[in-house]
Design a protein around this motif. Structure first.
Motif, PDB file in Angstrom:
ATOM      1  N   LEU A   1     -19.543  -0.124 -11.266  1.00  0.00           N
ATOM      2  CA  LEU A   1     -18.095  -0.020 -11.407  1.00  0.00           C
ATOM      3  C   LEU A   1     -17.579   1.396 -11.148  1.00  0.00           C
ATOM      4  CD1 LEU A   1     -15.421  -1.427 -12.259  1.00  0.00           C
ATOM      5  CD2 LEU A   1     -15.937  -0.720 -14.595  1.00  0.00           C
ATOM      6  N   LEU A   2     -18.221   2.394 -11.755  1.00  0.00           N
ATOM      7  CA  LEU A   2     -17.743   3.764 -11.573  1.00  0.00           C
ATOM      8  C   LEU A   2     -17.806   4.186 -10.110  1.00  0.00           C
ATOM      9  CD1 LEU A   2     -18.954   6.019 -14.549  1.00  0.00           C
ATOM     10  CD2 LEU A   2     -16.628   5.338 -13.955  1.00  0.00           C
ATOM     11  N   SER A   3     -18.891   3.814  -9.430  1.00  0.00           N
ATOM     12  CA  SER A   3     -19.004   4.153  -8.006  1.00  0.00           C
ATOM     13  C   SER A   3     -17.893   3.502  -7.201  1.00  0.00           C
ATOM     14  CB  SER A   3     -20.368   3.709  -7.464  1.00  0.00           C
ATOM     15  OG  SER A   3     -21.414   4.453  -8.041  1.00  0.00           O
ATOM     16  N   ASP A   4     -17.593   2.234  -7.512  1.00  0.00           N
ATOM     17  CA  ASP A   4     -16.497   1.537  -6.827  1.00  0.00           C
ATOM     18  C   ASP A   4     -15.179   2.274  -7.014  1.00  0.00           C
ATOM     19  OD1 ASP A   4     -18.261  -0.376  -6.022  1.00  0.00           O
ATOM     20  OD2 ASP A   4     -17.467  -1.984  -7.282  1.00  0.00           O
ATOM     21  N   LEU A   5     -14.946   2.745  -8.227  1.00  0.00           N
ATOM     22  CA  LEU A   5     -13.669   3.391  -8.531  1.00  0.00           C
ATOM     23  C   LEU A   5     -13.539   4.770  -7.906  1.00  0.00           C
ATOM     24  CD1 LEU A   5     -13.230   2.350 -12.277  1.00  0.00           C
ATOM     25  CD2 LEU A   5     -11.940   1.496 -10.304  1.00  0.00           C
TER      26      LEU A   5
END
Length: 415
Positions: free
Chosen positions: A228-232
């Motif tokens: 999730l953090l990488s996506d954001l």
């Protein structure tokens, strides 16, 4: 389970009280011997009038909503704000001068347009499809925790051995915490809710976790992975916003699911026919989770402040007044759910508000559902003789917390 009447002192409301009597305090004492039921006074209030004037500890004169219709109406109405700095709390000990504004990334304490911007960015990351794709990983983590329980048993604290590790490890998975750091991350997270820790120690654990999330952000920008953090990092969010959202998701997703697993297991152990049904019919898992969410409503109370005058249930709520929302009373409303005080895994729970309602409805609800749909059947199938290892009245309850649950759940089983 037998429902016993509450013996807690309560001066303002009786069954004969006038419908518009001002409440002196929010009812919080649960019925003796019934740890899964809301305070009995809430049902009395709901039957008399769904919206009642209530005096808050700081002197503010606001409202208490107890019916399904009234609570749902407030949550759906954008004329009510969830901004922390506008709210009065119905419990003693609130900060003098009121609450501070929500920290960056905390979606529960902000309104549009800031809330809209964050939510739009996150909604695509929490789709039903994506969360269901995580099912296999939830199954692996659940099986690993159950294996460890079996090796450690036949007597364990279910909270420490199972209810906490499953969501903690899934949050690590979601945020992309490196494998080498996950054990330490989980141990630090457990310190946030340790009943034997001092407030200072719990705050130290929270600070440590927040710092860990902050450290993850630049690493994800430099070397993105499938999380999730990488996506954001591909959005226009700043590092501070990314870290704030990550910390918010960590706090929101860990404590709630952990307490649902702990308290839900307690409820099923106290209702053997329902536990037997789940064990015999794993396909009941979806309905079982929804009914446990409704029945327990661990996020029991919400708050909104009127931004303008609003008429509701024949009452005029003035701008600036806080409405306390008894979600637990709403989810036990007989006008919405027949025989609401019974735990019935086969009932239709459409419309329950355990995850809230409206624009602030819980973003991570699909992940929580996946975790519970896997964890409950797996636990009761692996340990068919699972039972409490102490008298039920000795199970320590989180009666003074915004998220209800159990501090510990001693269980045992036959080898």
């Amino acid at each position: 389970m037998q429902h016993e009447p509450s013996t807690a002192p309560y001066e303002e409301i009786t069954h004969e009280a006038a419908p518009h009597t001002e409440l002196a305090t929010l009812p919080t004492s649960r019925p003796a011997g019934c740890p899964f039921d809301p305070p009995a006074e809430l049902a009395t209030l709901r039957a008399q009038t769904p919206l009642r004037r209530m005096r808050f500890p700081d002197g503010h004169l606001g409202w208490l909503a107890t019916s399904h219709a009234a609570v749902r109406a407030v949550l759906a109405d954008r004329r009510f704000s969830s901004r922390y700095e506008l709210l009065h709390l119905p419990v003693p000990g609130a900060p003098e001068g009121g609450l501070p504004p929500a920290p960056i990334g905390d979606l529960t304490g902000i309104d549009a347009p800031e809330h809209t911007r964050y939510r739009r960015l996150l909604m695509g990351k929490f789709t039903v499809r994506r969360m269901r794709a995580l099912t296999s990983r939830v199954e692996e983590i659940t099986a690993e925790c159950l294996d460890a329980m079996e090796r450690r048993g036949p007597s364990v604290d279910l909270v420490a051995a199972f209810a906490h590790p499953v969501p903690a490890l899934m949050i690590c998975e979601l945020l992309g915490v490196p494998e080498a750091d996950r054990e330490d991350f989980q141990r630090t997270a457990a310190g946030m809710s340790d009943p034997e820790a001092t407030l200072e120690q719990m705050m130290e654990s929270l600070t440590s976790l927040t710092e860990r999330v902050h450290a993850l952000v630049p690493a994800k920008r430099a070397h993105p992975t499938d999380d999730l953090l990488s996506d954001l990092t591909t959005t226009d969010l700043t590092d501070e916003e990314l870290a704030g959202i990550g910390s918010f998701l960590l706090a929101a997703g860990l404590d709630t699911t952990a307490n649902m697993l702990g308290l839900g297991t307690f409820a099923l152990l106290r209702n053997p026919p329902q536990a037997a049904a789940l064990r015999a019919e794993p396909e009941l898992a979806d309905q079982a989770v929804e009914e446990l969410l409704r029945y327990l409503t661990i996020t029991h109370t919400g708050f909104r402040a009127a931004l303008e005058d609003v008429e509701l249930e024949g009452q005029l709520i003035r701008a600036g007044e806080t409405v306390t929302l008894s979600v637990q009373a709403a989810n036990r409303d007989p006008e919405r759910f027949p025989d609401p005080d019974a735990l019935d895994l086969r009932r239709s729970t459409t419309g329950h508000m355990a995850f809230g309602h409206g624009i602030h409805q819980c973003l991570g609800q699909q992940l929580a559902r996946v975790e519970m749909r896997v964890a409950f059947p797996a636990l009761f199938t692996r340990f068919p003789t699972l039972r409490l290892a102490c008298p039920p009245e000795e199970v320590p309850l989180r009666t003074d917390q915004s998220i209800y649950g159990v501090h510990r759940l001693p269980v045992t089983w036959d080898r």
